[in-house]
Design a protein around this motif. Structure first.
Motif, PDB file in Angstrom:
ATOM      1  N   VAL A  39      37.653  50.199  43.826  1.00  0.00           N
ATOM      2  CA  VAL A  39      36.276  48.922  43.935  1.00  0.00           C
ATOM      3  C   VAL A  39      36.975  48.046  45.211  1.00  0.00           C
ATOM      4  O   VAL A  39      36.184  47.158  44.781  1.00  0.00           O
ATOM      5  N   GLY A  40      38.575  47.867  45.494  1.00  0.00           N
ATOM      6  CA  GLY A  40      38.564  46.541  46.049  1.00  0.00           C
ATOM      7  C   GLY A  40      40.070  45.676  45.332  1.00  0.00           C
ATOM      8  O   GLY A  40      39.888  44.629  45.971  1.00  0.00           O
ATOM      9  N   PHE A  41      40.275  46.189  44.078  1.00  0.00           N
ATOM     10  CA  PHE A  41      40.780  45.829  43.345  1.00  0.00           C
ATOM     11  C   PHE A  41      42.243  46.002  42.790  1.00  0.00           C
ATOM     12  O   PHE A  41      42.847  46.045  41.690  1.00  0.00           O
ATOM     13  N   GLY A  42      43.302  45.783  43.310  1.00  0.00           N
ATOM     14  CA  GLY A  42      44.427  46.774  43.876  1.00  0.00           C
ATOM     15  C   GLY A  42      45.407  45.019  42.992  1.00  0.00           C
ATOM     16  O   GLY A  42      46.277  45.330  42.584  1.00  0.00           O
ATOM     17  N   VAL A  43      44.331  44.127  43.127  1.00  0.00           N
ATOM     18  CA  VAL A  43      45.187  43.089  42.736  1.00  0.00           C
ATOM     19  C   VAL A  43      44.969  42.463  41.864  1.00  0.00           C
ATOM     20  O   VAL A  43      43.222  42.753  42.251  1.00  0.00           O
ATOM     21  N   VAL A  44      44.451  41.322  41.112  1.00  0.00           N
ATOM     22  CA  VAL A  44      43.712  40.092  40.247  1.00  0.00           C
ATOM     23  C   VAL A  44      42.925  39.330  41.656  1.00  0.00           C
ATOM     24  O   VAL A  44      44.030  39.452  42.838  1.00  0.00           O
ATOM     25  N   THR A  45      41.660  39.096  41.480  1.00  0.00           N
ATOM     26  CA  THR A  45      41.077  38.306  42.338  1.00  0.00           C
ATOM     27  C   THR A  45      42.128  37.541  43.336  1.00  0.00           C
ATOM     28  O   THR A  45      41.786  37.032  44.624  1.00  0.00           O
ATOM     29  N   GLU A  46      42.614  36.483  42.327  1.00  0.00           N
ATOM     30  CA  GLU A  46      43.193  35.332  43.234  1.00  0.00           C
ATOM     31  C   GLU A  46      44.440  36.125  44.198  1.00  0.00           C
ATOM     32  O   GLU A  46      44.995  35.469  45.306  1.00  0.00           O
ATOM     33  N   GLY A  47      44.881  37.006  44.425  1.00  0.00           N
ATOM     34  CA  GLY A  47      45.980  37.710  45.121  1.00  0.00           C
ATOM     35  C   GLY A  47      44.482  38.871  46.409  1.00  0.00           C
ATOM     36  O   GLY A  47      45.910  39.172  46.955  1.00  0.00           O
ATOM     37  N   ALA A  48      43.572  38.546  45.858  1.00  0.00           N
ATOM     38  CA  ALA A  48      42.769  39.265  47.491  1.00  0.00           C
ATOM     39  C   ALA A  48      43.541  39.041  48.790  1.00  0.00           C
ATOM     40  O   ALA A  48      44.366  38.319  49.148  1.00  0.00           O
ATOM     41  N   ALA A  49      43.310  40.703  49.475  1.00  0.00           N
ATOM     42  CA  ALA A  49      44.378  40.469  51.149  1.00  0.00           C
ATOM     43  C   ALA A  49      43.220  41.466  51.593  1.00  0.00           C
ATOM     44  O   ALA A  49      42.052  42.357  51.038  1.00  0.00           O
ATOM     45  N   GLY A  50      42.994  40.996  52.611  1.00  0.00           N
ATOM     46  CA  GLY A  50      42.261  41.684  53.641  1.00  0.00           C
ATOM     47  C   GLY A  50      42.817  43.436  54.142  1.00  0.00           C
ATOM     48  O   GLY A  50      42.694  43.161  55.239  1.00  0.00           O
ATOM     49  N   PHE A  51      42.302  43.765  52.380  1.00  0.00           N
ATOM     50  CA  PHE A  51      42.307  45.746  53.254  1.00  0.00           C
ATOM     51  C   PHE A  51      42.038  46.090  51.807  1.00  0.00           C
ATOM     52  O   PHE A  51      41.383  45.621  51.097  1.00  0.00           O
ATOM     53  N   PRO A  52      40.793  47.291  52.572  1.00  0.00           N
ATOM     54  CA  PRO A  52      39.912  47.643  51.439  1.00  0.00           C
ATOM     55  C   PRO A  52      40.483  48.354  50.874  1.00  0.00           C
ATOM     56  O   PRO A  52      39.331  47.583  49.096  1.00  0.00           O
ATOM     57  N   GLY A  53      42.103  47.764  49.206  1.00  0.00           N
ATOM     58  CA  GLY A  53      41.504  48.381  48.870  1.00  0.00           C
ATOM     59  C   GLY A  53      42.498  46.975  47.515  1.00  0.00           C
ATOM     60  O   GLY A  53      42.494  46.948  46.462  1.00  0.00           O
TER      61      GLY A  53
ATOM     62  N   TRP B 212      35.282  37.383  33.294  1.00  0.00           N
ATOM     63  CA  TRP B 212      34.349  38.456  33.971  1.00  0.00           C
ATOM     64  C   TRP B 212      36.015  37.943  35.211  1.00  0.00           C
ATOM     65  O   TRP B 212      36.531  39.383  35.029  1.00  0.00           O
ATOM     66  N   HIS B 213      36.335  37.568  35.525  1.00  0.00           N
ATOM     67  CA  HIS B 213      37.566  38.329  36.793  1.00  0.00           C
ATOM     68  C   HIS B 213      37.617  39.301  37.875  1.00  0.00           C
ATOM     69  O   HIS B 213      37.951  39.708  38.503  1.00  0.00           O
ATOM     70  N   ASN B 214      36.016  39.493  37.794  1.00  0.00           N
ATOM     71  CA  ASN B 214      35.827  40.040  39.385  1.00  0.00           C
ATOM     72  C   ASN B 214      34.845  40.077  40.409  1.00  0.00           C
ATOM     73  O   ASN B 214      34.520  40.572  40.680  1.00  0.00           O
ATOM     74  N   THR B 215      35.002  38.759  40.859  1.00  0.00           N
ATOM     75  CA  THR B 215      33.961  37.885  42.043  1.00  0.00           C
ATOM     76  C   THR B 215      35.539  37.522  42.539  1.00  0.00           C
ATOM     77  O   THR B 215      35.946  36.487  42.554  1.00  0.00           O
ATOM     78  N   PRO B 216      34.951  37.205  43.887  1.00  0.00           N
ATOM     79  CA  PRO B 216      36.070  36.402  44.884  1.00  0.00           C
ATOM     80  C   PRO B 216      35.657  35.426  44.969  1.00  0.00           C
ATOM     81  O   PRO B 216      34.820  34.988  44.149  1.00  0.00           O
ATOM     82  N   TYR B 217      37.123  34.852  44.784  1.00  0.00           N
ATOM     83  CA  TYR B 217      37.528  33.387  44.390  1.00  0.00           C
ATOM     84  C   TYR B 217      36.682  32.427  45.306  1.00  0.00           C
ATOM     85  O   TYR B 217      36.410  31.482  45.047  1.00  0.00           O
ATOM     86  N   TRP B 218      36.415  33.114  46.504  1.00  0.00           N
ATOM     87  CA  TRP B 218      35.549  31.873  47.026  1.00  0.00           C
ATOM     88  C   TRP B 218      34.077  31.914  47.792  1.00  0.00           C
ATOM     89  O   TRP B 218      33.498  31.083  48.035  1.00  0.00           O
ATOM     90  N   GLU B 219      33.719  33.178  46.479  1.00  0.00           N
ATOM     91  CA  GLU B 219      32.801  33.518  46.162  1.00  0.00           C
ATOM     92  C   GLU B 219      31.608  32.241  45.216  1.00  0.00           C
ATOM     93  O   GLU B 219      30.956  32.502  44.625  1.00  0.00           O
ATOM     94  N   ILE B 220      32.673  31.698  43.773  1.00  0.00           N
ATOM     95  CA  ILE B 220      32.330  31.371  42.113  1.00  0.00           C
ATOM     96  C   ILE B 220      31.880  30.101  42.778  1.00  0.00           C
ATOM     97  O   ILE B 220      32.974  29.100  43.592  1.00  0.00           O
ATOM     98  N   SER B 221      30.721  29.755  43.732  1.00  0.00           N
ATOM     99  CA  SER B 221      30.981  28.184  44.188  1.00  0.00           C
ATOM    100  C   SER B 221      29.118  27.958  44.009  1.00  0.00           C
ATOM    101  O   SER B 221      28.211  28.815  43.585  1.00  0.00           O
ATOM    102  N   PRO B 222      28.411  26.729  43.396  1.00  0.00           N
ATOM    103  CA  PRO B 222      27.340  26.366  43.463  1.00  0.00           C
ATOM    104  C   PRO B 222      25.879  26.898  43.729  1.00  0.00           C
ATOM    105  O   PRO B 222      25.384  27.139  43.837  1.00  0.00           O
ATOM    106  N   VAL B 223      26.879  27.499  45.344  1.00  0.00           N
ATOM    107  CA  VAL B 223      26.071  28.324  46.504  1.00  0.00           C
ATOM    108  C   VAL B 223      25.553  29.528  46.372  1.00  0.00           C
ATOM    109  O   VAL B 223      25.730  30.013  47.091  1.00  0.00           O
TER     110      VAL B 223
END
Length: 790
Positions: A130-144, A173-184
Motif C-alpha cells: 500500500v506504500g506504508f512500510g513505515v509511519v507517514t512521517e518516515g516516508a521515503a521515495g521508494f514504492p513500499g 487517521w495517520h495514513n495521509t502524506p504529511y505534506w498533503e495535510i493542508s487547507p489546500v
C-alpha cells in the motif's frame, strides 16, 4: 467505476455535518457485475410529452440482503496483556462483556507500527504494497515506503460504500502524506477521498489528548471546550460517533453502515483526567518483574495463553525492578498509574459508543471487531520514561518535581520501556520490533450476535490484520472487485476467517505472512516463524541507514508447541530456518519491502514540498490553521530555523488593538508575535522549558503600521530531523522600520508536531504563550503577513 460486484443505482446516504442528506449514483457489488440501473435505457419510448408515460426512477443502491453493520475499533500502542480480558491489571468491563458474548482471538497479528497496521487493516493488503512500510512521517521515495496510498489498493470503506453502505471514520487517521495535510489538500488521500463519507478526528500520529488539531471531513475545526473545562479528545470523538450512529439509525435504519473508530489512546502522550489515575494508585509498586509473573498466571487461568506456554525472560537491556533506587521506583510506578488510567478511560469511552451501537435496530446484525492494539505496547521513550517526550529526557529528580502533573495538559508524558515489556506479557520485546510477538500479537474480540453462537469462545488460528477486510466482504456477501475506476486491483493478501466463527478446531487458512518494520523482520509459514531483530525499540535505537542486515541473528520457533517464542530452535533445525529465510526473501521481493529502511523519521531526501525553492511567503488573516512540525518543518511553511524576517501590514484603530499577529507552535514550543497593552511582543518558546521575550520599548501608533520581526542565525540551521532546537541567534522587533526591541535567543524554538499549528490573527489549538488566553484574536486589521527567508 468498480468492476464485479452488485446491482447499481442511487441511494440516500448520510453525511453528518449537522445532518445533511445527499443523493449519490454509484455502481455496486454483490451477486455479479451489471451496468448501473441509471445507465440503462428508459423503459418507455420517449416523446415530446410525458402524458401516458410511466416514470422509471433509478433504483436506490442497496447492500446484499442481510449484510451486517460493521464496526471496527482500533486502539493505539496497547499491549497484549494490558486488559483484564487478557490477564492485565487495567479493568476493562466493556471488553470483558464483548468477549463473553463473542469470540477471543489469541493469535491475531498486526504490524509493528501505526500507519502500516492501518494500511493493512483498511485495504486487506500487506502494508508495503500500500506504500506504508513505515509511519507517514518516515516516508521515503521508494514504492513500499512513500506513504502514498496506491490506487490499486482500494480501501474496504470504498468497496462497502459502493455496495450500499454508509461509511464513517473517527479518531486517529495517520495514513495521509504529511505534506498533503493542508487547507489546500490534495484531498484524495484523506479519509473522505478513500471511501469514508464522514470523518472526525486528527490526521497525524500523535497529539495532545487535551488540545488536538481536529478536522471534520477536510476542514479544520476548533473545540469549544478547554482542558480546564474538562475537554478530552477521546470523549469528544465518541460523542461525535454516537451522534453519527443515532442520526443514521433515525434516517436510514435499513442501510447498513461501516464505522471505523481508531482512538488516540493509548499512544503517548498519556493524558487522562486525575480521577482515572487515582483508581490505580499503588497498583504497580511491586514493579514489572513481579507483575509480569502475576499477569502470566492470570492469562493461563483465563485460557488466553496455553497451559504449556512459557514466560519469556526480561531482555538484558531492561533493568530489574529491584535494581532501581527508591526515587526511580516512585516515579516509574506513577508513570504506569497514569498509563493504566489512560487505558481504562479509553476502553470506558469505547464502551459508551458500543452501548449506542447496541441500542440500534440492527444491533443483533452488527459485526464488531475490537482490535486492542495496532503494534504492541510502546517502550520508545527510554528506560526512565519522559515527562516531556518532545524534549530530551530530564533527570529523575526533575521529573519527580512535576510528577503530580503527569497526565495533565502541561506535559507530553510517557512511561519507562520496561512497562511496555510487562504489558506485552508473555512475549519478547515491544512496539517496532516486528520480529517478535511483543510488537505484533494483539488481542482481538469479534462479536456478531445473530451469527456467532459460541459465546465466550477462544479461537487460536493464525490471523492477521490484513484478514479483516476479507472477513468483512465474506460476512456481507460482497465480491471483491478486480478493477476500480479503471485501475486493476492488487489481490487481497488477507484471508477471511469467518470460517472460525462456528469452528474452533478449523485449521488456519492464513499460511504465510511476513513482518518487517525498521529492519526488524520475521516470516510465518505453516506454524513456524523465523525472526531477526535488527534494532532496539528504545534509545539508543537507530542504526545507520543501509547498514548490514546480513549480520542479524535469525531465530526459529515452532509455534504449534511454543506460543510465546520462548525456545529458539535455529541450531536444531538449520534446514527449516533456511527454508523460512528463503520464504522471507520471496515475500519481501513480492511486497516492495526492499530497500529496507531503518529509520522511522524522514529520509534525507524529502518529498516534493509545496514550499521547496520558495523564499517569500504571504499569508492573509482568513488563512485557516496550517500544521507545523519539527522534522517536517519545510513541508508547508517557511523554515523558521533559518535567518528570516516577518512583516505584518496592519491597521491600528484609534481605540488601540491587541491580539495575536502571527503564531507558530503550541505550549510545547514555537513562537508568537502579538500586541498587548499597546506593546509589540515576540516570544520564543523553547520546548515549554524556557522562553525568550522581546517587548517593544515604544507604543504602537494608530493607523496603518508595519510590524516586523527579524531573526539572524548564528551558524548553520538545525538538521531537518532534529526534534530539539539547536543553534542560536539574535531577534529584533521593528515598528515602521525602527528597531524597538532586541535580544539574544539561545535556542531556536521548534514546535511539537502533535499540537503545533501556524496561525494568522489568532491562536488556535494550543497557546504558544501563557501571556494570553486563546483565541486572543487581533482586534485591529491585518492586511497581510509576509515571511522572507534570507
Amino acid at each position: 467505476m468498480i468492476r464485479e460486484p452488485n446491482l447499481g443505482g442511487s441511494r440516500m446516504r448520510i453525511r453528518q455535518t449537522g445532518i445533511a442528506l445527499s443523493l449519490a449514483l454509484w455502481l455496486g457489488s454483490g451477486v455479479g457485475w451489471q451496468p448501473s440501473h441509471a445507465e440503462l435505457p428508459f423503459k418507455e419510448q420517449v416523446g415530446s410529452s410525458a402524458k401516458n408515460l410511466l416514470p422509471d426512477w433509478p433504483k436506490p443502491l442497496t447492500a446484499p440482503k442481510g449484510a451486517p453493520n460493521v464496526v471496527v475499533i482500533l486502539l493505539d500502542d496497547s499491549g497484549f496483556a494490558e486488559t483484564s480480558t487478557f490477564g492485565g491489571v487495567v479493568q476493562t468491563p466493556t471488553l470483558d462483556e464483548l468477549a463473553a458474548e463473542g469470540l477471543r482471538y489469541n493469535r491475531f497479528h498486526v504490524t509493528a507500527l501505526c500507519s502500516p497496521t492501518r494500511a493493512a487493516l483498511l485495504t486487506g493488503r500487506n502494508h508495503h504494497r500500500v506504500g506504508f512500510g513505515v509511519v507517514t512521517e518516515g516516508a521515503a521515495g521508494f514504492p513500499g515506503y512513500n506513504g502514498i496510498w496506491k490506487k490499486s489498493t482500494v480501501s474496504v470503506a470504498e468497496v462497502l460504500r459502493r455496495n450500499g453502505y454508509s461509511t464513517a471514520a473517527f479518531g486517529k487517521w495517520h495514513n495521509t502524506p504529511y505534506w498533503e495535510i493542508s487547507p489546500v489538500g490534495p484531498f484524495d488521500r484523506w479519509p473522505t477521498g478513500l471511501g469514508f463519507e464522514y470523518f472526525y478526528g486528527f490526521m497525524i500520529g500523535e497529539t495532545s489528548q487535551w488540545e488536538p488539531p481536529l478536522y471534520r471531513n477536510t476542514t479544520a475545526v476548533e473545540t469549544e471546550a478547554t482542558p480546564e473545562r474538562g475537554y478530552h479528545v477521546t470523549a469528544d470523538i465518541v460523542n461525535d460517533a454516537i451522534s453519527w450512529v443515532q442520526t443514521h439509525e433515525s434516517l436510514a435504519p435499513e442501510t447498513p453502515y461501516f464505522l471505523y473508530f481508531a482512538t488516540g489512546g493509548t499512544h503517548k502522550p498519556h493524558h487522562v483526567p486525575a480521577e482515572w489515575i487515582n483508581k490505580y494508585r499503588g497498583k504497580f509498586d511491586d514493579g514489572w518483574d513481579k507483575l509480569r509473573e502475576e499477569i502470566f498466571a492470570r492469562q493461563k487461568k483465563l485460557g488466553v495463553v496455553p497451559a504449556d506456554a512459557k514466560l519469556t525472560p526480561r531482555p538484558k537491556e531492561l533493568p530489574a525492578w529491584d535494581s532501581l533506587t527508591s526515587d526511580e521506583k516512585k516515579l516509574l510506578a506513577h508513570q504506569m498509574e497514569v498509563y493504566a488510567g489512560f487505558s481504562a478511560q479509553t476502553h470506558h469511552e469505547i464502551g459508551r459508543l458500543l452501548k449506542a451501537v447496541k441500542q440500534g435496530p440492527q444491533a443483533g446484525n452488527t459485526l464488531i471487531f475490537y482490535i486492542a492494539s495496532d503494534n504492541g505496547a510502546s517502550g520508545m521513550d527510554g528506560l526512565q520514561g519522559n515527562a516531556d517526550t518532545h524534549a530530551p529526557p530530564e533527570t529523575v529528580e526533575a521529573q519527580l518535581h512535576d510528577m503530580d502533573e503527569l497526565g495533565g495538559p502541561k506535559h507530553l508524558n510517557a512511561y519507562a520501556s520496561a512497562w511496555a515489556w510487562m504489558n506485552n506479557t508473555p512475549f519478547q520485546w515491544m512496539k517496532m520490533i516486528a520480529s517478535h510477538f511483543g510488537s505484533t500479537r494483539s488481542p482481538l474480540i469479534v462479536s456478531w450476535p445473530e451469527r456467532i453462537n459460541a459465546r465466550g469462545g477462544l479461537r487460536t488460528q493464525f490471523t492477521h490484520v490484513n484478514d479483516i477486510a476479507a472477513t468483512i466482504y465474506d460476512a456481507a456477501g460482497i465480491r471483491f472487485p478486480t478493477v476500480v475506476d479503471g485501475t486493476e486491483q492488487q489481490p487481497l493478501d488477507g484471508v477471511s476467517f469467518a470460517y472460525t466463527f462456528d469452528n474452533a478446531g478449523a485449521s488456519s487458512r492464513h499460511r504465510v505472512q511476513y513482518f518487517e518494520n525498521v529492519g526488524n523482520r520475521a516470516i510465518y509459514m505453516d506454524g513456524w516463524i523465523a525472526s531477526a531483530r535488527h534494532t532496539l525499540p528504545f534509545p539508543p535505537r537507530r542504526p545507520k541507514e543501509n547498514d548490514d542486515f546480513e549480520a542479524d541473528h535469525w531465530e526459529l520457533y515452532d509455534l504449534e508447541k511454543d506460543f510465546s517464542q520462548a525456545h529458539d530452535l535455529a541450531v536444531q533445525y538449520p534446514d527449516k530456518l533456511k527454508e523460512l529465510q528463503g520464504a522471507f526473501e520471496t515475500e519481501a521481493r513480492k511486497n516492495d519491502v526492499y530497500p529496507i529502511l531503518t529509520s522511522i523519521l524522514r529520509s534525507s531526501e524529502p518529498p516534493p514540498f509545496m514550499t521547496r525553492d520558495r523564499n517569500e511567503f504571504v499569508y492573509y488573516p482568513d488563512t485557516p490553521r496550517v500544521p507545523s512540525s519539527p522534522w517536517l518543518f519545510s513541508s508547508m511553511l517557511p523554515d523558521f530555523s533559518q535567518s528570516h524576517r516577518i512583516v505584518a501590514s496592519v491597521t491600528i484603530p484609534d481605540r488601540g488593538a491587541e491580539g495575536v499577529v502571527v503564531s507558530n507552535g503550541s505550549r510545547f514550543g514555537g513562537f508568537v508575535m502579538y500586541v498587548k497593552k499597546n506593546r509589540l511582543v515576540y516570544e520564543n518558546n523553547y520546548m515549554g522549558r524556557s522562553r525568550d521575550v522581546i517587548r517593544s520599548d515604544a507604543g504602537l501608533p494608530r493607523g496603518k503600521v508595519e510590524l516586523a520581526y527579524e531573526f539572524v542565525l548564528n551558524g548553520p540551521p538545525p538538521r531537518p530531523n532534529e526534534w530539539q532546537g539547536e543553534g542560536s541567534g539574535v531577534g529584533r522587533l521593528y515598528i515602521n522600520g525602527e528597531i524597538v526591541g532586541e535580544a539574544k535567543l539561545l535556542h531556536i524554538a521548534r514546535p511539537y508536531y502533535g499540537t503545533a499549528t501556524f496561525n494568522i490573527g489568532q491562536a488556535r489549538v494550543s497557546p504558544v504563550s501563557a501571556a494570553y488566553k486563546m483565541p486572543f484574536k487581533f482586534t485591529g486589521f491585518i492586511e497581510k503577513v509576509t515571511v522572507l527567508l534570507k
